[in-house]
Scaffold this motif. Structure first.
Motif, PDB file in Angstrom:
ATOM      1  N   ARG A  22      54.232   6.244 -23.451  1.00  0.00           N
ATOM      2  CA  ARG A  22      54.577   6.477 -24.866  1.00  0.00           C
ATOM      3  C   ARG A  22      54.201   7.908 -25.243  1.00  0.00           C
ATOM      4  N   PRO A  23      55.172   8.698 -25.698  1.00  0.00           N
ATOM      5  CA  PRO A  23      54.890  10.095 -26.046  1.00  0.00           C
ATOM      6  C   PRO A  23      53.758  10.242 -27.057  1.00  0.00           C
ATOM      7  N   GLU A  24      53.698   9.353 -28.041  1.00  0.00           N
ATOM      8  CA  GLU A  24      52.682   9.498 -29.082  1.00  0.00           C
ATOM      9  C   GLU A  24      51.271   9.290 -28.537  1.00  0.00           C
ATOM     10  N   VAL A  25      51.117   8.418 -27.542  1.00  0.00           N
ATOM     11  CA  VAL A  25      49.809   8.183 -26.937  1.00  0.00           C
ATOM     12  C   VAL A  25      49.413   9.383 -26.068  1.00  0.00           C
ATOM     13  N   HIS A  26      50.331   9.825 -25.248  1.00  0.00           N
ATOM     14  CA  HIS A  26      50.067  10.990 -24.388  1.00  0.00           C
ATOM     15  C   HIS A  26      49.696  12.208 -25.227  1.00  0.00           C
ATOM     16  N   ASP A  27      50.490  12.496 -26.240  1.00  0.00           N
ATOM     17  CA  ASP A  27      50.256  13.696 -27.056  1.00  0.00           C
ATOM     18  C   ASP A  27      48.960  13.609 -27.855  1.00  0.00           C
ATOM     19  N   ALA A  28      48.565  12.397 -28.238  1.00  0.00           N
ATOM     20  CA  ALA A  28      47.297  12.227 -28.960  1.00  0.00           C
ATOM     21  C   ALA A  28      46.113  12.536 -28.037  1.00  0.00           C
ATOM     22  N   ILE A  29      46.260  12.245 -26.753  1.00  0.00           N
ATOM     23  CA  ILE A  29      45.187  12.533 -25.794  1.00  0.00           C
ATOM     24  C   ILE A  29      45.125  14.028 -25.492  1.00  0.00           C
ATOM     25  N   THR A  30      46.268  14.666 -25.309  1.00  0.00           N
ATOM     26  CA  THR A  30      46.289  16.095 -24.973  1.00  0.00           C
ATOM     27  C   THR A  30      46.097  16.990 -26.188  1.00  0.00           C
ATOM     28  N   LYS A  31      46.342  16.446 -27.374  1.00  0.00           N
ATOM     29  CA  LYS A  31      46.289  17.198 -28.631  1.00  0.00           C
ATOM     30  C   LYS A  31      47.298  18.346 -28.660  1.00  0.00           C
ATOM     31  N   LEU A  32      48.376  18.188 -27.908  1.00  0.00           N
ATOM     32  CA  LEU A  32      49.452  19.177 -27.893  1.00  0.00           C
ATOM     33  C   LEU A  32      50.771  18.465 -28.176  1.00  0.00           C
ATOM     34  N   PRO A  33      51.300  18.581 -29.393  1.00  0.00           N
ATOM     35  CA  PRO A  33      52.565  17.918 -29.729  1.00  0.00           C
ATOM     36  C   PRO A  33      53.687  18.333 -28.776  1.00  0.00           C
ATOM     37  N   GLY A  34      54.451  17.354 -28.338  1.00  0.00           N
ATOM     38  CA  GLY A  34      55.560  17.626 -27.440  1.00  0.00           C
ATOM     39  C   GLY A  34      55.185  17.736 -25.977  1.00  0.00           C
TER      40      GLY A  34
ATOM     41  N   ASN B 287      44.601   4.535 -23.632  1.00  0.00           N
ATOM     42  CA  ASN B 287      45.787   4.269 -22.808  1.00  0.00           C
ATOM     43  C   ASN B 287      45.628   3.132 -21.808  1.00  0.00           C
ATOM     44  N   VAL B 288      44.494   2.419 -21.845  1.00  0.00           N
ATOM     45  CA  VAL B 288      44.278   1.379 -20.848  1.00  0.00           C
ATOM     46  C   VAL B 288      45.364   0.317 -20.895  1.00  0.00           C
TER      47      VAL B 288
END
Length: 395
Positions: free
Chosen positions: A126-138, A167-168
């Motif tokens: 899920r893009p929103e989960v990934h981006d929330a972890i990296t703190k880099l939109p997109g 993300n577990v």
């Protein structure tokens, strides 16, 4: 692994040949992942000429497998120059990156320069989960695009996913995404303290109960199985009575020239701005001490009845408990869970038995010399081979 690779690893372990080097050429990064253990400020990373000098020394020492990592490697303006130089020295070259800066042109350059494999961090489907972890939109969209660019060039790509509360529940999405992309994957259950000792990232570590869906998933765990028949005869050699390959045939180098046994063992054996790699690798007190550690002699752990289920890491033991030779809570917790899943009734680690009886690690620091506690187990052989396999970024 092939029989040839097995023999190469065996001989490098026995002779302490630095077969594999993990080289973080920068700690700077364009992401700010919530679990990251690095300080992203530049405190004086090595120059182009200094990095090339280190590569010369690694080559002379017999290093074959080289991983460039960071931080984000593409933030170095001289990155492709360093890649070209490494290939001139005939290193087998792998990269670890977030992939955000890889486009079609850069993917083609990596292919032309002979990079064998690129590992990219993907935290969810899920893009929103990934981006929330990296703190880099997109970042999700760009990282996935990078995987596709690499695959289009025929490069070997893989995705790595550290597991944490955010993300577990998405781990199967990552597995499915890897299948869709046609790449290998790694689900990493290890969240570590920061290199400066800050334990804040450990708040993101899932306990063993939360990891049960992963630990019991037949699809995820089937890829890690190795048959007894696949073990080379040399595995009975005492050189395999070790926790892992770190400091034996592999090392880690920071952007500032510090040499350590492993990225998870932040104890510098020396600095390449002051000493040669050969002097550090063969002469440092820290590495000699690490090479003297044998699983069959580790206090407490060597007497543990569920030792064969344990993945104890000396680096994490040092970081989390202050003693590379001792037990630490996370390893015992996961060993008990693994033993329970394997059908062991009421498994309790030796450390927990000692603690529950009111004893201390110090009071049990005796070296085991009996046959039942000595020798390397099949589980340990798999750990050693898998650790080398992952460090070499082999699929």
């Amino acid at each position: 692994m092939t029989g040839l690779m097995d023999r190469l690893i065996f001989r490098s372990l026995k002779s302490h040949l630095p077969l594999n080097a993990h080289f973080d050429i920068t700690y700077r990064c364009n992401e700010r992942c919530v679990h990251c253990y690095l300080d992203h400020e530049d405190h004086g990373e090595m120059t182009t000429s200094e990095v090339k000098g280190v590569l010369d020394q690694l080559r002379a020492a017999g290093t074959l497998f080289l991983t460039f990592s960071g931080g984000e490697v593409f933030l170095r303006k001289d990155f492709f120059e360093l890649l070209a130089y490494a290939r001139q020295l005939h290193f087998d070259l792998c990269l670890k990156t977030n992939g955000v800066l890889i486009d079609a042109v850069r993917a083609r350059r990596l292919k032309e320069m002979g990079v064998r494999k690129v590992q990219i961090s993907i935290y969810s489907g899920r893009p929103e989960v990934h981006d929330a972890i990296t703190k880099l939109p997109g970042s999700f969209t760009r990282s996935i695009a990078a995987v596709r660019f690499l695959k289009q060039q025929g490069l070997q790509a893989a995705i790595a996913c550290p597991i944490m509360p955010q993300n577990v529940a998405d781990y199967r999405q990552v597995v499915d995404l890897a299948a869709e992309l046609g790449v290998a994957y790694l689900l990493d259950l290890t969240i570590t303290p920061k290199m400066d000792g800050d334990r804040a990232p450990l708040a993101l570590r899932e306990d063993s109960q939360s990891l049960l869906p992963i630990l019991t998933d037949p699809v995820v765990n089937a890829k890690h199985s190795r048959s007894e028949e696949s073990q080379p005869e040399e595995y009975s050699d005492p050189c395999y009575d070790i926790p892992c390959s770190a400091g034996h045939n592999s090392c880690y180098i920071t952007p500032y020239g510090d040499v350590t046994a492993c990225v998870q063992m932040p104890v510098a054996a020396g600095n390449l701005r002051r000493h040669s790699f050969q002097d550090i690798w063969y002469g440092s007190r820290e590495l000699r001490h690490l090479r003297d550690l044998h699983d069959s002699e580790v206090p407490i752990c060597s007497t543990c009845s569920i030792r064969k289920f344990c993945q104890r890491c000396p680096g994490l033991a040092h970081m989390e408990a202050g003693n590379a030779e001792g037990p630490y809570e996370r390893a015992c917790e996961l060993a008990e869970t693994s033993a329970r899943l394997a059908g062991v009734a009421h498994p309790v680690s030796a450390y927990h038995l000692l603690r529950n009886s009111g004893g201390t690690a110090q009071s049990a620091s005796v070296r085991s010399a009996n046959g039942s506690a000595s020798g390397v187990t099949k589980s340990r052989l798999i750990t050693i081979a898998s650790a080398v396999d992952l460090q070499l970024n082999r699929q």
